[in-house]
Design an enzyme around this catalytic site. Sequence first.
Site, PDB file in Angstrom:
ATOM      1  N   GLY A 520       0.806  -1.201   0.000  1.00 28.36           N
ATOM      2  CA  GLY A 520       0.000   0.000   0.000  1.00 28.36           C
ATOM      3  C   GLY A 520       0.842   1.255   0.000  1.00 28.36           C
ATOM      4  CG  PHE A 521       5.054   3.164   1.788  1.00 23.55           C
ATOM      5  CD1 PHE A 521       6.113   3.398   0.921  1.00 23.55           C
ATOM      6  CD2 PHE A 521       4.909   3.992   2.883  1.00 23.55           C
ATOM      7  CE1 PHE A 521       6.989   4.440   1.139  1.00 23.55           C
ATOM      8  CE2 PHE A 521       5.787   5.032   3.118  1.00 23.55           C
ATOM      9  CZ  PHE A 521       6.832   5.260   2.236  1.00 23.55           C
ATOM     10  N   PRO A 523       6.271   0.717  -4.196  1.00 23.79           N
ATOM     11  CG  PRO A 523       7.572   1.541  -5.943  1.00 23.79           C
ATOM     12  CD  PRO A 523       6.357   1.852  -5.139  1.00 23.79           C
ATOM     13  CB  VAL A 524       9.679  -3.034  -1.504  1.00 20.94           C
ATOM     14  CG1 VAL A 524      10.876  -3.262  -0.582  1.00 20.94           C
ATOM     15  CG2 VAL A 524       8.470  -2.561  -0.699  1.00 20.94           C
ATOM     16  CG  ASP A 631      -2.101  -3.342   7.566  1.00 19.09           C
ATOM     17  OD1 ASP A 631      -1.382  -2.935   6.637  1.00 19.09           O
ATOM     18  OD2 ASP A 631      -3.055  -4.127   7.392  1.00 19.09           O
TER      19      ASP A 631
END
Length: 817
Positions: A520-521, A523-524, A631
């Site tokens: 949700g934040f 891409p990693v 979460d």
Amino acid sequence: MEVYPTLVLLSGTIFFFLSCSAAVDTISANQPIKDGSTIVSDGETYELGFFSPRKSKNRYLGIWYKKISTCTIVWVANRETPISIASAVFELSREGTLLILSGDNYTNTVIWSSDSVASVNVINPVAQLLDSGNLVVWDENSTKENPIWQSFDYPGNTLLPGMKLGKDLVKERERYLTSWQSPDDPSIGVYKYWLDTNGYPQIFERKGSVEHSRLGPWNGLGFRGLPIENTNPIYSVEFVVNQNELYYRYKLKSSVIQRIIVMWDGIILHLNWIERTQEWVTYQNIVVDSCSRYGPCGPYGICAHIRSPPCSCMEGFEVKVPEEWNAGDWSSGCQRKKPLDCGIGGDHGFQKISGVKFPDTRRSWYNLSMSLGECEMACMKNCSCTAYANLDIRNGGSGCLLWFGELMDMRQYDENQHLYIRMATTELSGQSRFNKKKRILTLVLSVLSTVLLLSTIVYAFKKKRKRRQKKGRGNRTHNAHKDHSSLQSENLDELPSFSMHEISMATDDFNIDNKIGEGGFGPVYKGLLKNGQVIAVKRLSKTSNQGLDEFKNEVICIAKLQHRNLVKLLGYCIHGNEKILIYEYMDNQSLDSFLFGLILYTSHFILVTTISARGILYLHQDSRLQIIHRDLKAANILLDSEMNPKISDFGLARKFVGQDGMARTKKVVGTYGYIPPEYAIHGRFSIKSDVFSFGVIMLEIVCGKKNRGFSHEGHSDNLLGHAWRLYREDKSIEVMCASLRNSCVVPEVLRSIHVGLLCVQHHAEDRPTMLSVVLMLISESTLPPPKKPAFFNEDSYPEVVSVSSQEEYMITLLYAR
């Protein structure tokens, strides 16, 4: 050295025959000690060898006092496996395991062995009898202070100075005392003496499955129900409660010889050896009268052994069943004369009573740093709270202990510490009523002041936001600098700020080949710093629902938290509109890739739940900030190279100051399938919200399927409903996925299912705390039956979206830790 046969009769002593002894305190690998030989501690305080108790012909390996003529046994190895003839040896294997062997050439039968050694690289192990009475196994990779194995971890019926009574949460080991079956039989008897860690820790003695007596809780100097212990010149005591251990221990201040023993008939004695008279004398009898028996007067009853009858009701309470009470059966206890009205504006307060042993704390909550005033407010605002008190009597009192439900097992006790019990105002003294009105007036004024302050802040905020919007895009650089300054002002323990150039170089300019995931934040990416350190880079997406507040929230939360089961934040980067977080890299990615992917599932993940629970416990209770994650899910539990789990993604977390409170939000944040009903429907969240999410994860681990989207041909329940249905039918084993059944310990998995169902009960107040969850997972205690879980079909979920902090409001019910 020759020792002549000894035959002595004295309460609490042992009868046995002994022959020659060798004055050495250690044995090396494959250096056997035969029946008839012994080893002696360096100071000649303790001796180890084979013995026969009283009239018995059975042989046991034990430890006894060397210089005491009555030959008192303090520890027995093979309690449950006696040897019928004197033809056994005691030896240490090259792998570091202690063995008792019997039979021809002493190699045919293993009578007893110590636990398997955890380390596979044992080098030159040695077994040594210490002058403390502790038998330890250590090698070149360990020390006597941190041995491979020690007898102090496995007490018998005797607690020696320096031994710990309690639980080691790291090694997952409980230390408790058990009585002998009889003076002739050291096998485990019917009495158990242990530190109960449900709620605030206290000491119990149990006969079979029934509580026999109780000490406690701890008041800073000793257990309530016993004389204060730190005021004597003979020994000192300590009581430790932290995330690694919970234990009681006493240490001698002088050369006196002492021990605590649970006798075969349940009597618990604290004994001193008197050299002049050559006998053991009672220093203290821990259970001394009828009021020492657990709960003789029932709920809200007080026992006084000097009174006849011994039971009476607390002030403001009356006998519940007069017929039973008059017949001498007081177990039904007492009930309130006036019922409580605990709603808004309810007419109630607190009555102070003194001179009683505090009630059973198994249904309690505690905080080690709260003041008495904060403790009162915490209890006042929770209708389930029936009483409160300070924990520690030292320095005027500190800490907070709250009781929930009925108050059990109270007795008159000569200690000037106060217990405050919730009562209807009509049952309170005049001073208490005045204090209640004063508190209400103070609360009203505080609320009005807070409303006025918030209104001013909201007005100023809106005006400031309008001015900021007029500046337009030309101020991006200025805002980035301001965001950076805002984070720096949070005192982040020197958390480094990375430049955009460093991050770009580490990720090869965010090359798609380095992308390892997306949430949700945003891409990693996997990256490599100049110093060779591998990192994970989370880049805020322009389309993400999360913004600066979530970014700051995650930076501030994680920077101030340090725990081996939390992902470590290495730094952050703010550059223009770019907001980036830099983490330690986790080789095995997230738990859900193992549970729901194509990778073979193994029983290792049962251990993952226990370790993850400790991380959540740290957030809820032991960290500098109290954190509700909001979460928790399999995707947010990451696994390192050794498959150790670490909790991640704190963008939606909330930090509080206190524990037994609740917050509310207009829009729910989180993930389908992991949020509890009170949060999904009413927007209320608390630490019990995380407990619910953890319970879902536990059941998903066992089943190998996600709660959301779970389907079954026989019904329309979700995974929680399916697990509950099978539990009610005594078929919980069918919840397990097929691959797990081939590699698991079935009782452990069934216990995990049971604990998981306790965590997902529909009502938040029915769910255990994370401390209770950890203790339930590592112990073998009896678990309460779970109530009906939250049954939700996917269609009944309200919309769950991420929101900014401007869209939320908080009800402040929480207090300083």
